[in-house]
Enzyme design. Structure first.
Site, PDB file in Angstrom:
ATOM      1  N   THR A  47       1.173  -1.480  -0.106  1.00 60.88           N
ATOM      2  CA  THR A  47       0.016   0.356   0.496  1.00 60.88           C
ATOM      3  C   THR A  47       0.572   1.009   0.008  1.00 60.88           C
ATOM      4  OG1 THR A  47      -0.654  -0.166   2.434  1.00 60.88           O
ATOM      5  CG2 THR A  47      -1.783  -0.870   0.785  1.00 60.88           C
ATOM      6  N   ASN A  48       2.028   0.934   0.370  1.00 62.91           N
ATOM      7  CA  ASN A  48       3.035   2.193   0.492  1.00 62.91           C
ATOM      8  C   ASN A  48       3.671   2.725  -1.308  1.00 62.91           C
ATOM      9  OD1 ASN A  48       3.497   2.501   3.049  1.00 62.91           O
ATOM     10  ND2 ASN A  48       5.338   2.055   2.951  1.00 62.91           N
ATOM     11  N   ARG A 130       2.099 -25.013 -11.475  1.00 61.06           N
ATOM     12  CA  ARG A 130       3.410 -25.840 -11.409  1.00 61.06           C
ATOM     13  C   ARG A 130       4.638 -24.266 -11.933  1.00 61.06           C
ATOM     14  NH1 ARG A 130       0.735 -29.781 -13.155  1.00 61.06           N
ATOM     15  NH2 ARG A 130       0.815 -31.322 -11.285  1.00 61.06           N
ATOM     16  N   THR A 139      11.980  -1.656  -6.033  1.00 57.51           N
ATOM     17  CA  THR A 139      11.973  -0.453  -5.346  1.00 57.51           C
ATOM     18  C   THR A 139      12.320   0.189  -4.675  1.00 57.51           C
ATOM     19  OG1 THR A 139       9.538  -0.835  -4.101  1.00 57.51           O
ATOM     20  CG2 THR A 139       9.555  -0.510  -6.408  1.00 57.51           C
ATOM     21  N   LYS A 152      16.511 -15.796  -5.576  1.00 59.78           N
ATOM     22  CA  LYS A 152      16.036 -17.218  -4.227  1.00 59.78           C
ATOM     23  C   LYS A 152      14.637 -16.278  -3.660  1.00 59.78           C
ATOM     24  CE  LYS A 152      20.287 -17.343  -1.666  1.00 59.78           C
ATOM     25  NZ  LYS A 152      20.415 -17.103  -0.570  1.00 59.78           N
ATOM     26  N   ASN A 190      20.278   1.490   4.378  1.00 59.87           N
ATOM     27  CA  ASN A 190      20.253  -0.422   4.050  1.00 59.87           C
ATOM     28  C   ASN A 190      20.660  -0.936   3.114  1.00 59.87           C
ATOM     29  OD1 ASN A 190      19.399  -2.247   5.197  1.00 59.87           O
ATOM     30  ND2 ASN A 190      17.052  -2.065   4.176  1.00 59.87           N
ATOM     31  N   GLU A 194      24.867  -3.002   1.267  1.00 60.44           N
ATOM     32  CA  GLU A 194      24.928  -4.161   0.302  1.00 60.44           C
ATOM     33  C   GLU A 194      25.956  -3.748  -0.603  1.00 60.44           C
ATOM     34  OE1 GLU A 194      24.728  -7.122   1.082  1.00 60.44           O
ATOM     35  OE2 GLU A 194      22.480  -6.809   2.740  1.00 60.44           O
ATOM     36  N   VAL A 196      27.981  -1.549  -0.478  1.00 62.75           N
ATOM     37  CA  VAL A 196      29.137  -1.092   0.021  1.00 62.75           C
ATOM     38  C   VAL A 196      29.842  -2.767  -0.088  1.00 62.75           C
ATOM     39  CG1 VAL A 196      30.857  -0.210   1.787  1.00 62.75           C
ATOM     40  CG2 VAL A 196      29.143   1.248   1.021  1.00 62.75           C
ATOM     41  N   LYS A 256      26.588  -9.240  -8.202  1.00 65.18           N
ATOM     42  CA  LYS A 256      26.297 -10.707  -7.701  1.00 65.18           C
ATOM     43  C   LYS A 256      25.446 -10.960  -9.094  1.00 65.18           C
ATOM     44  CE  LYS A 256      22.746 -12.244  -5.277  1.00 65.18           C
ATOM     45  NZ  LYS A 256      21.599 -11.872  -3.908  1.00 65.18           N
ATOM     46  N   GLU A 266      25.131 -22.013  -5.621  1.00 65.92           N
ATOM     47  CA  GLU A 266      25.597 -21.618  -3.997  1.00 65.92           C
ATOM     48  C   GLU A 266      26.729 -22.930  -3.302  1.00 65.92           C
ATOM     49  OE1 GLU A 266      23.857 -20.022  -0.587  1.00 65.92           O
ATOM     50  OE2 GLU A 266      21.881 -19.392  -1.573  1.00 65.92           O
ATOM     51  N   ARG A 270      29.603 -18.154  -3.697  1.00 63.33           N
ATOM     52  CA  ARG A 270      28.405 -17.423  -3.757  1.00 63.33           C
ATOM     53  C   ARG A 270      28.316 -16.908  -2.282  1.00 63.33           C
ATOM     54  NH1 ARG A 270      22.475 -18.509  -5.758  1.00 63.33           N
ATOM     55  NH2 ARG A 270      21.663 -16.425  -5.344  1.00 63.33           N
ATOM     56  N   ASN A 274      28.544 -12.709   1.912  1.00 59.16           N
ATOM     57  CA  ASN A 274      27.693 -13.042   2.753  1.00 59.16           C
ATOM     58  C   ASN A 274      28.923 -12.489   3.665  1.00 59.16           C
ATOM     59  OD1 ASN A 274      25.659 -14.661   2.726  1.00 59.16           O
ATOM     60  ND2 ASN A 274      26.272 -16.473   2.971  1.00 59.16           N
ATOM     61  N   HIS A 277      28.220 -11.229   6.677  1.00 60.70           N
ATOM     62  CA  HIS A 277      27.158 -11.301   7.191  1.00 60.70           C
ATOM     63  C   HIS A 277      26.650 -12.492   8.474  1.00 60.70           C
ATOM     64  CE1 HIS A 277      25.555  -9.559   4.233  1.00 60.70           C
ATOM     65  NE2 HIS A 277      24.079  -9.447   3.642  1.00 60.70           N
ATOM     66  N   HIS A 281      24.426 -11.093  10.984  1.00 62.67           N
ATOM     67  CA  HIS A 281      22.676 -12.153  11.161  1.00 62.67           C
ATOM     68  C   HIS A 281      22.964 -12.860  12.449  1.00 62.67           C
ATOM     69  CE1 HIS A 281      22.724 -13.330   6.703  1.00 62.67           C
ATOM     70  NE2 HIS A 281      21.855 -12.896   6.195  1.00 62.67           N
ATOM     71  N   HIS A 293      18.695  -5.154   8.108  1.00 61.55           N
ATOM     72  CA  HIS A 293      19.172  -5.872   7.711  1.00 61.55           C
ATOM     73  C   HIS A 293      21.142  -4.699   7.188  1.00 61.55           C
ATOM     74  CE1 HIS A 293      20.937  -9.204   5.430  1.00 61.55           C
ATOM     75  NE2 HIS A 293      21.020  -8.904   4.666  1.00 61.55           N
ATOM     76  N   MET A 898      13.270  31.631  28.384  1.00 56.76           N
ATOM     77  CA  MET A 898      13.411  33.316  29.078  1.00 56.76           C
ATOM     78  C   MET A 898      13.472  33.734  30.172  1.00 56.76           C
ATOM     79  SD  MET A 898      12.351  34.901  26.170  1.00 56.76           S
ATOM     80  CE  MET A 898      12.001  36.601  26.338  1.00 56.76           C
TER      81      MET A 898
HETATM   82  N1  LIG Z   1      15.444 -13.120  -2.754  1.00 61.54           N
HETATM   83  C1  LIG Z   1      16.685 -12.830  -1.751  1.00 61.54           C
HETATM   84  O1  LIG Z   1      17.951 -13.029  -2.105  1.00 61.54           O
HETATM   85  C2  LIG Z   1      17.054 -11.770  -0.925  1.00 61.54           C
HETATM   86  C3  LIG Z   1      18.118 -11.276  -0.454  1.00 61.54           C
HETATM   87  C4  LIG Z   1      18.461 -10.143   0.419  1.00 61.54           C
HETATM   88  C5  LIG Z   1      17.118  -9.672   1.435  1.00 61.54           C
HETATM   89  N2  LIG Z   1      15.655 -10.085   0.864  1.00 61.54           N
HETATM   90  C6  LIG Z   1      14.592 -10.623   1.744  1.00 61.54           C
HETATM   91  O2  LIG Z   1      14.012  -8.785   0.965  1.00 61.54           O
HETATM   92  C7  LIG Z   1      13.510  -8.724   2.177  1.00 61.54           C
HETATM   93  C8  LIG Z   1      14.060  -7.667   2.728  1.00 61.54           C
HETATM   94  O3  LIG Z   1      13.154  -5.824   1.603  1.00 61.54           O
HETATM   95  P1  LIG Z   1      13.147  -4.553   1.565  1.00 61.54           P
HETATM   96  O4  LIG Z   1      14.564  -4.419   2.664  1.00 61.54           O
HETATM   97  O5  LIG Z   1      13.709  -4.400   0.516  1.00 61.54           O
HETATM   98  O6  LIG Z   1      12.480  -4.085   2.704  1.00 61.54           O
HETATM   99  P2  LIG Z   1      10.301  -4.478   2.369  1.00 61.54           P
HETATM  100  O7  LIG Z   1      10.420  -4.855   0.397  1.00 61.54           O
HETATM  101  O8  LIG Z   1      10.181  -4.779   3.210  1.00 61.54           O
HETATM  102  O9  LIG Z   1      11.301  -2.668   1.786  1.00 61.54           O
HETATM  103  C9  LIG Z   1      10.711  -1.721   2.910  1.00 61.54           C
HETATM  104  C10 LIG Z   1      10.038  -0.512   3.079  1.00 61.54           C
HETATM  105  O10 LIG Z   1       9.779   1.005   1.682  1.00 61.54           O
HETATM  106  C11 LIG Z   1       8.664   0.393   0.925  1.00 61.54           C
HETATM  107  N3  LIG Z   1       9.414   0.870  -0.088  1.00 61.54           N
HETATM  108  C12 LIG Z   1       9.516   0.257  -1.018  1.00 61.54           C
HETATM  109  N4  LIG Z   1      10.210   0.460  -1.930  1.00 61.54           N
HETATM  110  C13 LIG Z   1      10.053   2.075  -2.288  1.00 61.54           C
HETATM  111  C14 LIG Z   1       9.761   3.022  -2.537  1.00 61.54           C
HETATM  112  N5  LIG Z   1      10.325   3.150  -3.680  1.00 61.54           N
HETATM  113  N6  LIG Z   1       9.190   4.500  -2.001  1.00 61.54           N
HETATM  114  C15 LIG Z   1       9.004   4.629  -0.733  1.00 61.54           C
HETATM  115  N7  LIG Z   1       8.317   3.651  -0.343  1.00 61.54           N
HETATM  116  C16 LIG Z   1       9.298   2.265  -1.015  1.00 61.54           C
HETATM  117  C17 LIG Z   1       8.261  -0.543   1.918  1.00 61.54           C
HETATM  118  O11 LIG Z   1       6.295  -0.473   1.646  1.00 61.54           O
HETATM  119  C18 LIG Z   1       8.577  -1.149   2.843  1.00 61.54           C
HETATM  120  O12 LIG Z   1       7.527  -0.691   3.615  1.00 61.54           O
HETATM  121  C19 LIG Z   1      13.657  -9.160   3.583  1.00 61.54           C
HETATM  122  O13 LIG Z   1      12.583 -10.307   3.203  1.00 61.54           O
HETATM  123  C20 LIG Z   1      14.579 -10.818   3.148  1.00 61.54           C
HETATM  124  O14 LIG Z   1      14.829 -11.919   3.891  1.00 61.54           O
HETATM  125  C21 LIG Z   1      15.819 -11.512   0.227  1.00 61.54           C
HETATM  126 ZN   LIG Z   2      22.695  -9.220   3.042  1.00 66.91          ZN
END
Ligand SMILES: NC(=O)c1ccc[n+]([C@@H]2O[C@H](COP(=O)([O-])OP(=O)(O)OC[C@H]3O[C@@H](n4cnc5c(N)ncnc54)[C@H](O)[C@@H]3O)[C@@H](O)[C@H]2O)c1
Ligand SMILES: [Zn+2]
Length: 1608
Positions: A47-48, A130, A139, A152, A190, A194, A196, A256, A266, A270, A274, A277, A281, A293, A898
């Site tokens: 919804t954001n 399937r 985003t 993944k 955040n 990654e 860096v 990546k 993996e 790969r 990490n 991490h 983690h 994260h 004051m």
């Molecule tokens: N599949 C993989 O290899 C892999 C690797 C790393 C992380 N992950 C997963 O990714 C998830 C974290 O992803 P994330 O950090 O993107 O968090 P997220 O998807 O929760 O997004 C962070 C917040 O930002 C908001 N948002 C997103 N894009 C926006 C934009 N352009 N403008 C304004 N708001 C926006 C979202 O609504 C959310 O509230 C975790 O579940 C993690 O396990 C997966």
């Molecule tokens: Zn990571």
């Protein structure tokens, strides 16, 4: 390329499926529609994002569908934002919806969002029918560079994250960087972690870009574009920052994608991604969800880099670069980052816990832990993660270190210590201005040198690159050609002082490139803007350079014209800093004509540094000539020829001579040999003399060549004492000398003895400056040496140490380092021979020698191990020099506001509450200038006054302790510099409290005291000043205290003062983290808060005690307040000033914690649901006013929630969600999402639904039970009549109403009594029995007292008596029966009863009497334990406090029987330093006095006729008829006992009501009388609170007792 956008394509697994660019929506839909044709496109988002982008997306789809002739459907499904959506339930919901919508195998699913959406949608695509095609449109930055790439996909389960999932590759990944502009900055950072990380393991050139362009890159990611702008869509219209951003993001994606391609499933390679991490983690597991994260990975990167450094595979240079790069993106780099320590869970970050979590990391094989080791920036040590032993990781994670004492195994040692800072900075300027390539070795890598290099590069004055993994800096000199930076780009120098001074002159020789950019601006942080640079600027200006101050005079920021330096005769005042001289010298050869530099002002400071500059200039080919006088004496005049420096091919930066003292001292103390290869007799650094002037006389063999120093120590234990030694030329080395002196027992060399000093004494003088370094080092050394049993003494400018034989030194000392690197390293020397020494804060060496501990091990051969300090230990030793209460904050507390707002009145009480001192800044001013403010202004001017005022402020910030309260002058906020200082103070965790009052009240107050001569009069209208300053006060402060002058609600002046005092105590202790004033919500005991629904609470103040009966908190519904006193009827909020006043008023009539709630229209209140600014402003007021709870509605955007969470300070957030529609089902997914969101932001989770039937309450109960394990207090209720049951069931802060309130805050709300009786009927609140034990007790009013309290609140409790003078079987039976609720104990059982109890409070132990038994149930085993306490002394203290105005207490206790001990104890707790004790039989009094510690200051007196001191608290503990006013029977009570300026007289005798003491007090002016029955009530209230956890309804309890008592 496409005509829709310029994209950069990256291939993964053989397909060019990753497309990157800006503003790609038309391009994306064109590509999808033409290359992935389908009948149905399904877009999943949150919804954001839909709020921000859905209309643009739909438009882009429709337009391109039309163009492509597609009739496809476009379906959209939105989920709640946050990790909560990544679950099976939501997956199911979406799948069911897609099946309902008849989606078939040809459906293409688009994931539009962050990693959560990507992972969830990918998994749906992998299993739907399937497997169907899907597209990633990430985003968030994290999703672009990480989660969207690699295939993944997964969902979370209660067992852990990402446990169910699949590999499923998207058909496309469209990384549109324009989406980042709406992402909250914290989320950008955040992802940057990654980015860096990837550059660090793989691409050193990208890393260099990242580190030097952090500002530009962050700007590109965060600058919001105006609506409709498509800036950057095509390469031709991309800004420079956009191009940079694209370059680093695609670089990261490329790595990546590349790794995934060559290692899809993996295996080893790969794992490289990490990096950071393994440890990251583990940290995340503890700190999630408060820390993201990437933030945890950022800390993990540094810690893992330190692991590599410790193993000797990575250099400190690389660690430093990583640290600075991550910091530049606003990421935390250590576990002591305030953003981490502010989180309660951070207390669980113990080393063992982290190692334990790492043990179960799935990337490990077996018990060994794997960490990716970096070997340099851009490269890893192995092409996979390496196995690392636990003890290595432990050593890095531990805050403390212990040195394994022993003989250095590497002796004879040859080493260089880190480069000197002064030489490093000079070498950089010389090589940059010089001709040719210069390889600079052993450069000190610090913030200073990094700033210098960045600035020189920015000026295009030179090029810098790294060799040998950064150990060598290659400088390609620009021969003095420098360019003005781009318009709008300032040279930001942080707090790097040397860089600022040197660069000021460098900027004057910059070349003019174009008329529009002819000026360079240099600036720095707030501290830098305080540091003077005036004399240098004056000298350069006189020489025709154009320099102007942009803010305060004589300080940065400076704007410097590119006019060149004219040259000729320059006069410079050199009595302040030699760096001004060096600055001009270094640039002088590049002036238009030869410079003759004349130093004026008499005394030249630090000549050695000037000589150092001249010597180094000679090495770069320019010879400065210092003129001589007629008699050959040296003059302060220098001639510098014109020319260009010629750089030597290599330049070795000399080591820092202070650092070199540590390895040399280790040789001296252990009897081994050490050579420092690049410091010798030709060194210009004073500390280079340490070997010859300190170590040699101590018996070491010292050989010094021009460039090297070798020291061999005498055999162990044979150091000589120093006798007298002048260390003025090498003050920093005195700490090193001190630890050697501690075991130097042989007599000093002849001629060094000091008369009267023992032979093993070493007297070091000339070191007065060391008192004002990082800490008072003389004091620090004395305190820490004492831990070894070493005796010391001090004098004005030095210290004396008495050496002790090594085997007599105490072992096991734990050294507190005062955050001072030199203390830590000096004691490392001593611990090489004294076993089991612990250095508590090992990281403080980072200031000058970050890898000291590694070098100690790897280069010297002395092992170091990590030790984990006990939590308490670490925190108590944190402020060993502060006396009194230890506060969580190290910074002093400032009051602003004051004049006339009451800063002094409030400040005094605040200081007392914190156990600290109070200072009025005006007094400091007068002391320093020897003038009053008005005299000073008359003699100087306002500007000068403000300057001195600021100087004092900065000094106090640096020097004062955490519990020190300082009131600042009202006008301190008038200058931007002072405001900046205050803001910085707040930012770094300090407290600045804005004391305020209404304008008219201040004016009235000032009129009433008349204008005082010591303060300047207002030159302008008072209200204009008030209006101007108010926003500044608000902006510079962290908190706001509203000062109420007049008594309220019929209180007397004394009661009002007492209430103010209590509120000051609460407020200041609360904002200092000493108390929370919140009930324990985890105890299982039901709690509630009263919802106030008044528009104006003032008419109800007198009733407040009754209204809040039984409540644990009071909710102020801010949105219901209204100035006109009428309930609101249109959306909006009252003015903050009105709310502040209402709040402070409420505080004065109730001690209960406040729940500050701003309810919006959408959530059932009156605040506007769309005006987020107004909402945020009001919530901030709640936080700033130190409300215990602040409600935060989850309906607001993430950025607002984040902001509140960040600023919450000591307040607890109640994260709330109200569903008025009845749509939210307690077993649906919306409530789970909401719960996750509330748990993320709240300390308390509050979810309110609407019940359609009673059954809904069952679903609610089940949901609550499923969340129990999460541990957050959870308030869950249903509104409406059908929901009442849920209010009865809910144990946490149930909102309640009262029959006397104008309206209920929500439908279905119950009163506290209704809730409690409901709980009782349902078996949730069982009946309990309470007792009074003792003899005789038949007449006692205690049963009446407590039973009145129980009935008033509605508790099903009953209080009875059991008369006995033995702790017999019946007593035992009563206290062990399951319905036992508690007991009062009286004579003669108060001591005897202790044998039956499991524990007794410390107070009761000292007093030797228990009067209250409290059963406590162990939350784990459910077993009941009995605890004994004493509430008598608390009652005495409370009664005394109420009647005193915070003055120093002198006590008189009459009687030496059993009860006198509670009286004495209470007086001591009140801070009495002197207590008089009278008893008719003096011997009894003597033995009582003997039994208390001496610090109680008890004086036994044999007569009441003449007292050695005038008491202001008099307590009688003798029977009621023993004292008499008339001579005759009993002990005569002379009138003089109650003399002086008044006080409080307390009689503990219960009958008669008016004893002689009470009568006398009532007749004597200034004295307050407290009767025995009042004390009985007060102690009963405290018992009531201990038993029920609730505030006693005191007024009603007292009324009942008095009625009965007076009847008898
Ligand atoms: N599949 C993989 O290899 C892999 C690797 C790393 C992380 N992950 C997963 O990714 C998830 C974290 O992803 P994330 O950090 O993107 O968090 P997220 O998807 O929760 O997004 C962070 C917040 O930002 C908001 N948002 C997103 N894009 C926006 C934009 N352009 N403008 C304004 N708001 C926006 C979202 O609504 C959310 O509230 C975790 O579940 C993690 O396990 C997966
Ligand atoms: Zn990571």
């Amino acid at each position: 390329m496409s005509d829709l956008a310029d994209v950069l394509k990256i291939s993964i697994l053989g397909n060019e499926s990753i497309h990157c660019g800006f503003h790609l929506l038309p391009y994306i839909f064109h590509t999808i529609l033409t290359t992935l044709p389908s009948s149905t496109y399904v877009l999943i988002t949150d919804t954001n994002l839909s709020r921000l982008y859905l209309s643009d997306i739909t438009a882009a789809f429709e337009e391109n569908a039309k163009k492509a002739g597609s009739k496809a459907r476009f379906l959209v499904h939105e989920v709640q934002p946050g990790e909560g959506a990544k679950c099976r339930k939501v997956k199911e919901e979406i799948e069911d919806w897609m099946l309902d919508e008849k989606c078939t195998r040809d459906t293409v699913i688009l994931a539009f969002g962050g990693g959560v959406i990507g992972d969830l949608t990918g998994f749906i695509a992998a299993t739907f029918m399937r497997g169907v095609k899907f597209v990633q449109i990430p985003t968030t930055l994290l999703a672009m560079v990480d989660s969207a790439v690699g295939g993944k996909t997964a969902v979370d389960t209660p067992h852990g994250k990402n446990l169910i999932g699949a590999f499923w590759q998207p058909a496309y990944i469209f990384a549109d960087l324009a989406f980042l502009t709406t992402l909250p900055p914290r989320e950008v950072s955040n992802g940057m972690a990654e980015v860096v990380k990837t550059a660090a393991i793989w691409k050193d050139d990208d890393f260099a870009l990242l580190e030097s362009n952090a500002d530009a890159i962050s700007t590109a990611a965060s600058t919001r574009l105006s609506a409709g702008s498509t800036l950057g869509r095509f390469e031709s219209d991309r800004t420079e920052p956009q191009s940079l951003l694209l370059r680093v993001v695609t670089g990261s994606i490329y790595v990546k994608a590349h790794i995934v391609t060559i290692d899809e499933r993996e295996t080893g390679l790969r794992n490289l991604v990490n990096f950071g991490h393994t440890i990251g983690h583990a940290i995340e597991a503890v700190l999630t969800p408060q820390m993201l994260h990437g933030e945890c990975v950022s800390v993990g990167i540094i810690l893992e880099a330190e692991v590599a450094r410790q193993l000797g595979v990575l250099s400190q240079v690389a660690v430093g670069r990583l640290t600075r790069a991550l910091k530049a993106y606003n990421l935390p780099v250590s576990l002591s980052d305030p953003r981490i320590t502010a989180i309660p869970a951070s207390s669980q970050l113990s080393v063992d816990r982290l190692l334990d979590i790492m043990k179960i990391d799935k990337k490990n094989s077996g018990p060994a832990k794997k960490i990716v080791l970096l070997s340099r920036v851009g490269k890893t040590y192995e092409e996979k993660a390496s196995v690392v032993q636990d003890d290595v990781i432990r050593k890095v994670l531990c805050e403390a270190a212990t040195v394994i004492s022993g003989i250095p195994t590497k002796s004879p040692i040859t080493m260089a210590t880190p480069g000197s800072k002064s030489i490093s900075n000079r070498a950089l300027v010389l090589a940059a201005l010089g001709k040719g390539v210069c390889r600079v070795r052993n450069l000190l890598h610090s913030d200073d040198t990094a700033v210098m290099m960045n600035a020189l590069a920015e000026l295009k004055g030179a090029k810098f690159s790294w060799e040998d993994g950064g150990d060598t800096i290659v400088v390609e000199g620009g021969e003095g050609s420098l360019t003005v930076p781009e318009k709008g780009r300032h040279l930001y120098l942080g707090n790097a002082g040397t860089a600022a001074r040197f660069l000021t002159t460098v900027c004057t020789i910059v070349n003019r490139t174009s008329p529009s950019t002819s000026n360079t601006i240099i600036t720095g942080n707030a501290r830098m803007k305080q540091r003077p640079i005036g004399p240098l600027v004056d000298a350069l200006s006189e020489n025709g350079a154009s320099l102007s101050y942009l803010e305060g005079a004589n300080c940065l920021p400076l704007e410097i014209g590119a006019n060149g330096l004219r040259g000729g005769h320059i006069r410079l005042a050199a009595s302040v800093s030699s760096q001004y001289v060096s600055s001009i010298l270094l640039c002088a050869p590049y002036a238009q004509s030869e410079i003759k530099l004349e130093l004026t002002g008499g005394q030249v400071i630090s000549q050695p540094y000037i000589d150092m500059t001249i010597a180094m200039m000679a090495e770069f080919g320019i010879d400065v000539v210092r003129q001589k006088g007629a008699n050959g004496e040296l003059l302060d005049v220098y001639n510098i020829p014109k020319g260009v420096y010629t750089s030597p091919a290599t330049y070795n930066v000399e080591s820092d001579a202070s650092s070199a003292t540590y390895p040399l001292a280790i040789a001296a103390i252990t009897g081994t040999t050490c050579t420092i290869s690049n410091i010798g007799s030709s060194s210009l650094q004073g500390d280079a003399r340490f070997a010859k002037e300190v170590l040699e006389p101590m018996g070491c063999q010292v050989e010094q060549t021009a460039t090297a120093t070798t020291v061999t120590g005498p055999p162990l234990g044979q150091l000589r004492a120093l006798g007298n030694v002048d260390m003025e030329p090498m003050t920093d080395a005195f700490l090193t000398a001190s630890v050697l002196a501690a075991i130097a027992t042989l007599p000093p060399l002849a001629g060094r003895e000091v008369e009267g000093l023992k032979k093993e004494g070493s007297r070091i003088y000339g070191i007065a400056n060391q008192r004002v370094k990082e800490c008072n080092r003389i004091k620090a050394m004395r305190e820490e040496l004492a831990k070894f049993g070493v005796e010391t003494d001090e004098f004005d400018d030095g210290i004396i140490i008495f050496g002790k034989p090594l085997d007599q030194l105490k072992r096991g000392a734990s050294i507190h380092c005062y955050d001072d690197h030199r203390v830590a390293m000096a004691f490392a020397v001593l611990s090489s021979v004294v076993e089991k020494t612990v250095i508590e804060e090992k990281r403080c060496v980072e200031k000058t020698w970050p890898n000291f501990w590694d070098d100690l091990q790897n280069k010297i051969g002395i092992n170091v191990e990590g030790v984990e300090l006990e939590q308490n230990h670490a925190s108590t030793s944190a402020h060993p020099m502060s006396n009194g209460t230890s506060s969580t904050s190290q910074h002093p507390l400032f009051l602003i506001g004051m004049r006339g707002a009451g800063k002094t009145y409030i400040g005094r009480m605040a200081a007392q509450a914190l156990g600290g001192e109070f200072t009025d800044a005006d007094d400091v001013f007068a002391e320093r200038t020897k003038l009053s403010v008005s005299d000073f202004v008359a003699q100087n001017d306002w500007a000068e006054f403000r300057r001195v005022e600021r100087e004092i402020l900065a000094d106090m910030m640096a020097e004062k302790q955490g519990n020190h309260v300082i009131a600042l002058g009202g006008g301190v906020v008038e200058t931007p510099e002072a405001r900046e200082l205050l803001s910085q103070h707040v930012k770094s965790g300090g407290r600045v409290v804005y004391v305020t009052r209404e304008l008219e009240e201040i004016e009235g107050y000032l009129d009433s005291i008349g204008s005082t001569a010591t303060r300047p009069k207002w030159g302008e209208d008072f209200s204009a000043v008030f209006a101007r300053r108010s926003p500044w006060y608000a902006a510079c402060s962290s908190h706001e205290f509203y000062n109420t002058l007049e008594p309220l609600a019929g209180q007397s002046q004394a009661e009002h003062h007492h209430a103010m005092r209590a509120e000051c105590e609460r407020f200041f202790r609360f904002i200092s983290g000493l108390i929370t004033n919140r009930p324990d919500l985890s105890s299982g005991r039901p709690t509630s808060f009263l919802s106030l629904t008044f528009a104006d609470i003032r008419p109800a103040l007198a009733q407040m005690e009754e209204l809040t009966e039984g409540a644990d908190a009071v909710e102020l519904r801010v949105d219901l307040l209204s100035k006109d006193g009428k309930a609101p009827s249109t959306p909006g909020l009252p003015s903050p000033a009105y709310v502040a006043k209402q709040l402070s008023t409420l505080r004065l009539v109730t001690p209960l914690p406040i729940v500050f709630s701003v309810r919006t229209k959408e959530q059932g209140g009156w605040a506007s649901s769309t005006d987020d600014k107004a909402y945020l402003e009001m919530v901030r007021l709640g936080l700033r006013s130190a409300c215990e709870y602040v409600d935060l509605e989850m309906a607001w955007p993430g950025a607002l929630l984040e902001a509140v969470q960040k600023e919450k300070g000591g307040s607890a957030i109640i994260a709330s969600w109200h569903d008025w529609t009845g749509k939210m089902k307690w077993d649906g997914s919306l409530v789970s999402d909401k719960y996750a969101q509330c748990a993320k932001y709240g300390d308390v989770v509050k979810i309110v639904g609407t019940a359609q039937s009673v059954v809904d309450n069952m679903a609610l109960a089940q949901f609550v039970a499923s969340k129990e394990a999460n541990g957050k207090p959870f308030l869950a209720i249903n509104m409406g009549g059908h929901g009442q049951l849920s209010r009865i069931l809910n144990p946490v802060l149930t909102p309640v109403t009262h029959s006397a309130l104008p309206s209920r805050a929500a439908p279905g709300q119950l009163t506290n009594r209704e809730v409690l009786s409901g709980r009782h009927l349902m078996g949730l609140l069982p009946a309990k029995k309470f007792y009074l034990f003792g003899k005789p007790i038949a007449q006692s009013v205690s049963p009446l007292l407590h039973n009145t309290g129980f009935t008033t609140i509605g508790l099903p409790y009953e209080y009875g008596r059991y008369e006995t003078d033995q702790t017999d079987d019946e007593v035992r039976r009563i206290i062990s029966s399951p319905d036992f609720g508690g007991a009062s104990v009286t004579i003669p059982l108060k001591l005897q009863i202790m044998d039956l109890l499991d524990s007794v409070s410390d107070d009761a132990k000292v007093i030797g009497a228990v009067n209250t038994i409290i059963p406590t149930s162990d939350s784990v085993g459910g077993t009941t334990k009995l605890h004994g306490d004493n509430t008598d002394w608390q009652a005495i203290r409370e009664a005394a406090q109420a009647g005193l105005a915070g003055t120093q207490v002198t006590g008189l206790v009459i009687g030496a029987g059993g009860t006198c001990r509670a009286a004495i104890y209470a007086l001591h707790q009140l801070g009495a330093t002197s207590i008089l004790l009278f008893n008719r039989t003096t011997a009894n009094a003597e033995s009582v006095a003997q039994s208390f510690p001496a610090e109680y200051g008890i004086t036994v007196i044999s007569s009441l006729d003449t007292l050695p001191a005038q008491p202001n608290v008099v307590i009688s503990t003798v029977p009621g008829d023993s004292l008499s006013l008339s001579s005759g029977s009993g002990i005569p009570l002379p009138k003089t006992v109650l003399g002086g300026h008044g006080g409080v007289a307390i009689d503990l005798a219960y009958r008669p009501h008016k004893t002689a003491l009470v009568q006398l007090a009532e007749e004597t002016e200034g004295w307050t009388a407290v009767t025995g029955v009042e004390i009985l009530c007060l102690q009963g209230f405290r018992q009531f609170e201990l038993w029920t956890g609730k505030k006693a309804p005191g007024r009603k309890m007292r009324e009942a007792v008095m009625q009965e008592y007076l009847k008898a």
